[in-house]
Design an enzyme around this catalytic site. Structure first.
Site, mmCIF file in Angstrom:
data_model
loop_
_atom_site.group_PDB
_atom_site.id
_atom_site.type_symbol
_atom_site.label_atom_id
_atom_site.label_comp_id
_atom_site.label_asym_id
_atom_site.label_seq_id
_atom_site.Cartn_x
_atom_site.Cartn_y
_atom_site.Cartn_z
ATOM 1 N N ASN A 12 80.204 -105.433 -13.141
ATOM 2 C CA ASN A 12 79.302 -105.606 -14.282
ATOM 3 C C ASN A 12 78.059 -104.756 -14.005
ATOM 4 O O ASN A 12 77.210 -105.133 -13.221
ATOM 5 C CB ASN A 12 78.939 -107.100 -14.402
ATOM 6 C CG ASN A 12 77.881 -107.354 -15.456
ATOM 7 O OD1 ASN A 12 77.573 -106.478 -16.267
ATOM 8 N ND2 ASN A 12 77.318 -108.560 -15.448
ATOM 9 N N LYS A 14 75.693 -104.104 -15.958
ATOM 10 C CA LYS A 14 74.520 -104.599 -16.701
ATOM 11 C C LYS A 14 73.812 -103.430 -17.417
ATOM 12 O O LYS A 14 74.481 -102.486 -17.831
ATOM 13 C CB LYS A 14 73.585 -105.368 -15.772
ATOM 14 C CG LYS A 14 74.327 -106.429 -14.954
ATOM 15 C CD LYS A 14 73.422 -107.418 -14.288
ATOM 16 C CE LYS A 14 74.245 -108.336 -13.419
ATOM 17 N NZ LYS A 14 73.498 -109.462 -12.895
ATOM 18 N N HIS A 98 77.993 -114.438 -20.088
ATOM 19 C CA HIS A 98 77.315 -114.244 -18.805
ATOM 20 C C HIS A 98 76.024 -115.067 -18.812
ATOM 21 O O HIS A 98 75.393 -115.231 -19.865
ATOM 22 C CB HIS A 98 77.004 -112.754 -18.611
ATOM 23 C CG HIS A 98 76.511 -112.437 -17.246
ATOM 24 N ND1 HIS A 98 75.197 -112.648 -16.874
ATOM 25 C CD2 HIS A 98 77.137 -111.969 -16.140
ATOM 26 C CE1 HIS A 98 75.046 -112.310 -15.597
ATOM 27 N NE2 HIS A 98 76.212 -111.895 -15.136
ATOM 28 N N GLU A 100 73.130 -114.386 -18.040
ATOM 29 C CA GLU A 100 71.973 -113.669 -18.614
ATOM 30 C C GLU A 100 72.035 -113.701 -20.142
ATOM 31 O O GLU A 100 71.007 -113.779 -20.811
ATOM 32 C CB GLU A 100 71.924 -112.229 -18.070
ATOM 33 C CG GLU A 100 71.499 -112.210 -16.607
ATOM 34 C CD GLU A 100 72.077 -111.078 -15.774
ATOM 35 O OE1 GLU A 100 72.540 -110.068 -16.344
ATOM 36 O OE2 GLU A 100 72.061 -111.223 -14.530
ATOM 37 N N GLU A 170 80.242 -118.273 -11.861
ATOM 38 C CA GLU A 170 79.064 -117.592 -11.328
ATOM 39 C C GLU A 170 77.905 -118.575 -11.242
ATOM 40 O O GLU A 170 77.202 -118.793 -12.251
ATOM 41 C CB GLU A 170 78.668 -116.441 -12.255
ATOM 42 C CG GLU A 170 79.740 -115.395 -12.416
ATOM 43 C CD GLU A 170 79.127 -114.035 -12.738
ATOM 44 O OE1 GLU A 170 79.350 -113.108 -11.961
ATOM 45 O OE2 GLU A 170 78.394 -113.917 -13.743
ATOM 46 N N GLY A 176 72.329 -112.120 -8.298
ATOM 47 C CA GLY A 176 71.244 -111.169 -8.042
ATOM 48 C C GLY A 176 70.193 -111.690 -7.074
ATOM 49 O O GLY A 176 69.121 -111.113 -6.949
ATOM 50 N N SER A 216 76.249 -112.446 -5.961
ATOM 51 C CA SER A 216 75.932 -111.769 -4.694
ATOM 52 C C SER A 216 77.166 -111.539 -3.819
ATOM 53 O O SER A 216 77.082 -111.620 -2.595
ATOM 54 C CB SER A 216 74.844 -112.526 -3.932
ATOM 55 O OG SER A 216 73.651 -112.556 -4.693
HETATM 56 C C1 PEP Z 1 76.732 -110.863 -12.144
HETATM 57 O O1 PEP Z 1 75.686 -110.685 -12.753
HETATM 58 O O2 PEP Z 1 77.789 -111.021 -12.765
HETATM 59 C C2 PEP Z 1 76.661 -110.879 -10.688
HETATM 60 C C3 PEP Z 1 77.600 -111.504 -10.040
HETATM 61 O O3 PEP Z 1 75.588 -110.233 -10.117
HETATM 62 P P1 PEP Z 1 75.322 -110.039 -8.543
HETATM 63 O O4 PEP Z 1 76.625 -109.618 -7.916
HETATM 64 O O5 PEP Z 1 74.280 -108.983 -8.461
HETATM 65 O O6 PEP Z 1 74.863 -111.367 -8.026
#
Ligand code: PEP
Length: 254
Positions: A12, A14, A98, A100, A170, A176, A216
């Protein structure tokens, strides 16, 4: 890695990468993964780079995904794109709900549900994201939150439609932040989600649907997370912005 379900690792990106940068990144990934058959590899650049990335990965085993879509086919929805428009650009996947999108853009389970149904109708595989916040986890509400999101986002889907979905667990507190759920914490929630799917449909659906972990994930922790029986891949944010780390995560899933 001997898995019951074929692993799926999606990047992703983003709101990152200009078209030129996206082409570079896709080329870097293609160099190592063009022929990858053991893992479904999906790149999800911003809308503006979908066409360019699709041209880079054409003829490879790498698939294209979008990060969002509207549930209507067409109309007065300024700034939105439809599932058909994504299909036209050779997208096979779309990330929906997601955290976000849920927190900054007000997406509810009801909205995610409409999008999920529209994606399936258009032959796009939805990657439906669910996850609890830190407050919810610390308040002992993880399972209740996940259950509400899974049932709400997948409401009204037949068994045949449910198996068309990928679910991404998630935990919001791990996205993040550099904090990863332990492999056992993630496994517990993945198993719990499978139980919900069994209740919504049947054991065969629960056994078939792929559930990714996201939050992460990086080369250093991927192998351990991916070795868990109910973790079928990863949805990768930060570590997907660099070819080497993304490729290494995919290799950990092989
Ligand atoms: C995400 O936003 O889907 C995600 C998993 O981000 P990160 O790997 O940076 O935590």
């Amino acid at each position: 890695m001997d898995k019951v379900r074929k692993p799926i690792v999606a990047g992703n990106w983003k709101m990152n990468k200009t078209v030129a940068e996206a082409i570079d990144l896709a080329n870097g990934i293609k160099r190592d993964l063009a022929g990858c058959k053991e893992v479904d590899v999906v790149l999800c650049p911003p809308f503006t780079s979908l066409k360019a990335v699709s041209e880079v990965i054409t003829g490879t085993h790498i698939d294209l995904g979008a990060q969002n879509m509207h549930w209507e086919k067409a109309g007065a929805f300024t700034g939105e794109v439809s599932a058909e428009m994504l299909r036209e650009l050779y997208c096979h996947y779309v990330i929906l709900g997601h955290s976000e999108r849920r927190s900054y853009f007000g997406e509810t389970d009801e909205i995610v549900n409409k999008k999920t149904k529209a994606a399936i109708t258009a032959n796009l595989t939805p990657i439906v994201c669910v996850g609890e916040t830190l407050d919810e986890r610390e308040g002992g509400r993880t399972e209740a939150v996940i259950e509400e999101q899974v049932r709400g986002s997948l409401k009204g889907l037949s068994a045949r439609e449910l198996v068309e979905c990928v679910i991404a667990y998630e935990p919001v507190w791990a996205i993040g932040t550099g904090k990863t759920a332990t492999s056992q914490q993630a496994q517990d929630v993945h198993k719990f989600i499978r139980g919900i799917l069994e209740d919504m449909a049947d054991e065969s659906v629960a056994r078939t649907v792929r559930i990714q972990y996201g939050g992460s994930m990086k080369p250093a922790n991927a192998e351990e997370l991916l070795s868990m029986p109910d973790i079928d891949g990863g949805l990768i944010g930060g570590a997907a912005l660099e070819a080497r780390s993304f490729v290494d995560i995919v290799k950990a899933a092989m």
